[in-house]
Design an enzyme around this catalytic site. Sequence first.
Site, PDB file in Angstrom:
ATOM      1  N   PRO A 142       0.816  -1.229   0.000  1.00 24.01           N
ATOM      2  CA  PRO A 142       0.000   0.000   0.000  1.00 24.01           C
ATOM      3  C   PRO A 142       0.847   1.275   0.000  1.00 24.01           C
ATOM      4  CG  PRO A 142      -0.897  -1.600   1.529  1.00 24.01           C
ATOM      5  CD  PRO A 142       0.443  -2.125   1.101  1.00 24.01           C
ATOM      6  N   TYR A 143       1.926   1.268   0.787  1.00 29.31           N
ATOM      7  CA  TYR A 143       2.828   2.435   0.820  1.00 29.31           C
ATOM      8  C   TYR A 143       3.475   2.659  -0.539  1.00 29.31           C
ATOM      9  CZ  TYR A 143       7.064   5.111   1.917  1.00 29.31           C
ATOM     10  OH  TYR A 143       8.078   6.034   1.912  1.00 29.31           O
ATOM     11  N   MET A 144       3.970   1.588  -1.164  1.00 31.72           N
ATOM     12  CA  MET A 144       4.621   1.728  -2.457  1.00 31.72           C
ATOM     13  C   MET A 144       3.623   2.149  -3.539  1.00 31.72           C
ATOM     14  SD  MET A 144       7.753   1.350  -1.880  1.00 31.72           S
ATOM     15  CE  MET A 144       8.813   0.682  -0.583  1.00 31.72           C
TER      16      MET A 144
END
Length: 210
Positions: free
Chosen positions: A124-126
């Site tokens: 999700p962060y990437m």
Amino acid sequence: MTTLVIGANGQIGRQFCELAETAALPIRAMIRDAGQRAWFDERGIDTVVADLEGELRHAFDGCDQVIFTAGSGPHTGPDKTLMIDLFGAIRAIDLACERGLSRFLMVSAMRAEDPLEAPEKLRPYMAAKYAADAHLRASAVPHVILKPGRLIDQPASQRVATSLTETGGENSVSRANVAYALRHLVQSRDLIGREYVLLDGERPIAEALC
């Protein structure tokens, strides 16, 4: 010629701010609340209280470029990832465009190039970084995107690489080297429209990021 540092209270942000203060580079450290101000005041670093999830516009007053090195952190959920790493970044980019700033320096991540290649918990962060980078590329603001590898806590060598080929596949970079790379980029105002992977390596920063 002041640089707004979004994410100044983070691990990379603090190291960059110290380097910038030592080099007499005019910066403004954006902090989330006044309780974070003491560390910066002790070092004579100008601060502004603003929030990526709230009021933000005033932080840009008097600044001509931005570093975005904010992050939701490893202990938050997808909601904060969306609000800070994606929506917060988009808001900052749009404000930089609106104000006609000279450059936007984005600290992204090497694995943001393909979020599905990242460990599952980081995807999700990437993905948020991938989308924010795409928004920056499509915007009218001149920019540089810095893509560090796996962040580690080691002293700065001030020697880096810009590909896995150079490092034999080693994908890490010290936060201290990222801070030195940002100092170089802030001082190299002719660098526009560039994207750099950043890893610990053997080349001087000024040679690698040119």
